[in-house]
Design a protein around this motif. Structure first.
Motif, mmCIF file in Angstrom:
data_model
loop_
_atom_site.group_PDB
_atom_site.id
_atom_site.type_symbol
_atom_site.label_atom_id
_atom_site.label_comp_id
_atom_site.label_asym_id
_atom_site.label_seq_id
_atom_site.Cartn_x
_atom_site.Cartn_y
_atom_site.Cartn_z
ATOM 1 N N PRO A 434 0.804 -1.228 0.000
ATOM 2 C CA PRO A 434 0.000 0.000 0.000
ATOM 3 C C PRO A 434 0.837 1.279 0.000
ATOM 4 O O PRO A 434 0.406 2.299 -0.539
ATOM 5 C CB PRO A 434 -0.811 -0.130 1.301
ATOM 6 N N GLU A 435 2.034 1.232 0.575
ATOM 7 C CA GLU A 435 2.909 2.400 0.607
ATOM 8 C C GLU A 435 3.274 2.878 -0.805
ATOM 9 O O GLU A 435 3.675 4.026 -0.989
ATOM 10 C CB GLU A 435 4.177 2.047 1.389
ATOM 11 N N ASP A 436 3.115 2.012 -1.801
ATOM 12 C CA ASP A 436 3.420 2.379 -3.187
ATOM 13 C C ASP A 436 2.273 3.126 -3.866
ATOM 14 O O ASP A 436 2.418 3.513 -5.032
ATOM 15 C CB ASP A 436 3.740 1.120 -4.006
ATOM 16 N N LEU A 437 1.150 3.310 -3.183
ATOM 17 C CA LEU A 437 -0.055 3.849 -3.807
ATOM 18 C C LEU A 437 -0.508 5.153 -3.164
ATOM 19 O O LEU A 437 -0.299 5.378 -1.965
ATOM 20 C CB LEU A 437 -1.208 2.841 -3.709
ATOM 21 N N VAL A 438 -1.153 5.984 -3.970
ATOM 22 C CA VAL A 438 -1.914 7.128 -3.479
ATOM 23 C C VAL A 438 -3.248 7.144 -4.220
ATOM 24 O O VAL A 438 -3.400 6.493 -5.272
ATOM 25 C CB VAL A 438 -1.181 8.470 -3.691
ATOM 26 N N GLU A 443 -13.003 9.403 -1.797
ATOM 27 C CA GLU A 443 -13.701 8.119 -1.684
ATOM 28 C C GLU A 443 -12.732 6.953 -1.861
ATOM 29 O O GLU A 443 -12.739 5.996 -1.072
ATOM 30 C CB GLU A 443 -14.821 8.024 -2.732
ATOM 31 N N ALA A 444 -11.895 7.015 -2.901
ATOM 32 C CA ALA A 444 -10.941 5.937 -3.137
ATOM 33 C C ALA A 444 -9.920 5.857 -2.012
ATOM 34 O O ALA A 444 -9.505 4.768 -1.612
ATOM 35 C CB ALA A 444 -10.237 6.144 -4.477
ATOM 36 N N SER A 445 -9.509 6.999 -1.489
ATOM 37 C CA SER A 445 -8.567 7.011 -0.372
ATOM 38 C C SER A 445 -9.149 6.304 0.843
ATOM 39 O O SER A 445 -8.478 5.489 1.486
ATOM 40 C CB SER A 445 -8.208 8.460 -0.027
ATOM 41 N N ALA A 446 -10.406 6.603 1.151
ATOM 42 C CA ALA A 446 -11.043 5.972 2.315
ATOM 43 C C ALA A 446 -11.238 4.479 2.099
ATOM 44 O O ALA A 446 -11.025 3.669 3.013
ATOM 45 C CB ALA A 446 -12.385 6.651 2.591
ATOM 46 N N MET A 447 -11.634 4.077 0.890
ATOM 47 C CA MET A 447 -11.895 2.660 0.611
ATOM 48 C C MET A 447 -10.608 1.848 0.565
ATOM 49 O O MET A 447 -10.511 0.766 1.167
ATOM 50 C CB MET A 447 -12.644 2.517 -0.718
ATOM 51 N N ALA A 453 -3.494 11.748 -2.801
ATOM 52 C CA ALA A 453 -2.270 12.187 -3.479
ATOM 53 C C ALA A 453 -1.850 13.567 -3.006
ATOM 54 O O ALA A 453 -2.663 14.487 -2.881
ATOM 55 C CB ALA A 453 -2.495 12.192 -4.995
ATOM 56 N N GLY A 454 -0.553 13.719 -2.710
ATOM 57 C CA GLY A 454 -0.015 14.990 -2.267
ATOM 58 C C GLY A 454 -0.164 15.250 -0.785
ATOM 59 O O GLY A 454 0.234 16.315 -0.297
#
Length: 465
Positions: A434-438, A443-447, A453-454
């Motif tokens: 998960p550390e490789d993703l933003v 909504e996508a961040s919470a799910m 990002a940023g």
């Protein structure tokens, strides 16, 4: 020398000049505005229901837009991370499935597998093509409801046998022939609902395998007849292990609704592998109201399933397969970064075989659809010869050529995922995290439980900012 005249370019209409009379009203000029609640597709659905008195059935999965893998981005290596060099540095893709209890786990060369799709829903040629394509790249395919066909078993190096509530086509001999057994508790397109196969696809061969009358609509049960909960499932898994001498991995497949609890109960019941199918799963033809309104997105299901595995101390020991809307190598890599061990594809595999091909545009039009929009899998009139039992139509699909197309597509998915993994400095797809993703949206961040990002902010997570 002959000089040919060049026609003058068409002149744009002068400002304020009337629009050409094409017989089609200019909606904007009339000041008309489409309702977001009652748009034209909704109006057409109401009119169809009023005219026919029956609900709509289709495949192709949810058409509404929900948070998906497109809402995530990878953080490629730069100064603070060290990438791998192109194709010169190794990035492995293999995966072992089912080594928790089984003495003969599956060792696949790519983590992209073929989801369960039945003979009956698909033609025999399509099932054979799936087996050929999967075997060429060293991965597995899955039977689906209705039993095992010689075409698929004969061409599949790794075949997973689905054990469904209907028990259609089930017999102990085929269970022993399988390389893994997948107990299906639910599907992403219809968690809590049973499948259906309309009478026009119940040929003599399909009926014989399922012990059904020819030409009569078949509705599968929504739950297994001989258990009511996880304790009974544990007993059933024990029975299947005895039948297969403890050699064969046992999967448990759930439709994504409550993946945290369902994954934990599957592990408690003794599953070697858990399969979580999000609502974008599309090969199950069922009621449209079900497809669009039941279940949760794949993106939301993965972190909950992974959390359950982690809390039980079995993440990577009990493998997680994710399905529902996988299309590209980026989707594969993102699912694995969120914690999956492998993915399964269904709709994408059918497209690779030749489903919805533009060369059949005229025939799709005659069916009231178009190439790229044909989702009436249940009608049995597929011009591509894939979702049909009509002998003339099914003969159009060359299983050898179609298998090659599928193998090419699987290779591309694998190479795309490798490319992303190398860019993140990973020597194996399973090293993505998960550390490789933003995320691009809140909504996508919470799910997905990765930062917006940023920022370092994950909605609902204390201490993030």
């Amino acid at each position: 020398m002959t000089i040919t005249s060049i026609p003058a370019p068409a002149q744009a209409p002068a400002p304020n000049s009337p629009a050409p009379n094409t017989g089609v009203p200019d909606i904007a000029a009339l000041g008309l505005r489409e309702s977001s609640t009652f748009d034209r597709a909704t109006i057409a659905d109401i009119q169809r229901a009023a005219a026919t008195g029956v609900y709509d059935i289709r495949g192709w999965g949810a058409k509404r837009k929900v948070p998906h893998f497109d809402d995530l981005l990878f953080l490629g290596a730069s100064m603070s991370r060290y990438p791998l060099e192109g194709y010169r540095e190794k990035c492995d893709t293999d995966v072992v499935l089912g080594d928790r209890h089984a003495t003969r786990p599956l060792h696949l060369q790519t983590p992209v597998t073929i989801a369960g799709m039945s003979f009956g829903a698909l033609s025999a040629n399509a099932k054979e093509a799936l087996g050929r394509g999967a075997s060429e790249v060293g991965t597995s395919t899955t039977t689906g409801d209705g039993g095992m066909t010689p075409e698929e078993r004969g061409q599949s190096n790794h075949l997973v046998y689905q054990y469904l509530p209907s028990r259609y086509g089930m017999n102990p001999d085929d269970l022993r022939k399988a390389d893994a057994i997948e107990i299906v508790l639910g599907q992403g397109a219809k968690p809590g609902g049973g499948g259906m196969l309309l009478g026009q696809k119940i040929t003599e061969r399909v009926a014989g395998m399922r012990t059904l009358p020819v030409g009569i609509d078949q509705r599968s049960a929504s739950r297994h007849p001989d258990w009511t909960g996880p304790d009974d499932l544990e007993i059933k898994i024990g029975e299947l292990r005895e039948i297969t001498d403890w050699k064969t991995p046992i999967y448990v497949k759930i439709g994504a609704s409550r993946p945290y609890y369902d994954t934990a109960l599957a592990v408690k019941s003794g599953a070697d592998v858990v399969v979580v199918d999000g609502m974008q799963g599309g090969t199950a033809a069922t009621q449209q109201v079900f497809i669009e309104n039941v279940g949760i997105p794949t993106l939301a299901a993965i972190p909950q399933a992974v959390q359950a595995l982690q809390e039980l101390g079995v993440h990577r020991k009990v493998q997680l397969i994710v399905s529902g809307g996988i299309r590209t190598g980026a989707d594969v890599a993102k699912a694995m970064a969120l914690g999956a061990d492998a993915v399964a594809i269904g709709t994408a595999a059918l497209i690779a075989l030749g489903d919805n091909d533009p060369r059949f545009a005229a025939e799709y039009s005659a069916l009231g659809s178009a190439a790229g929009f044909y989702d009436d899998f249940q009608d049995g009139r597929d011009p591509a010869g894939i979702t049909t039992q009509d002998p003339e139509l099914s003969s159009r699909l060359d299983p050898v050529a179609a298998g090659k197309r599928l193998a090419n597509y699987l290779r591309v998915l694998t190479m795309e995922a490798q490319t992303i993994a190398r860019a993140c400095g990973k020597s194996h797809l399973h090293n993505l995290e998960p550390e490789d993703l933003v995320a691009l949206t809140i909504e996508a961040s919470a799910m997905a439980r990765v930062p917006l990002a940023g920022t370092s902010w994950i909605p609902g997570v204390q201490g993030s900012f």
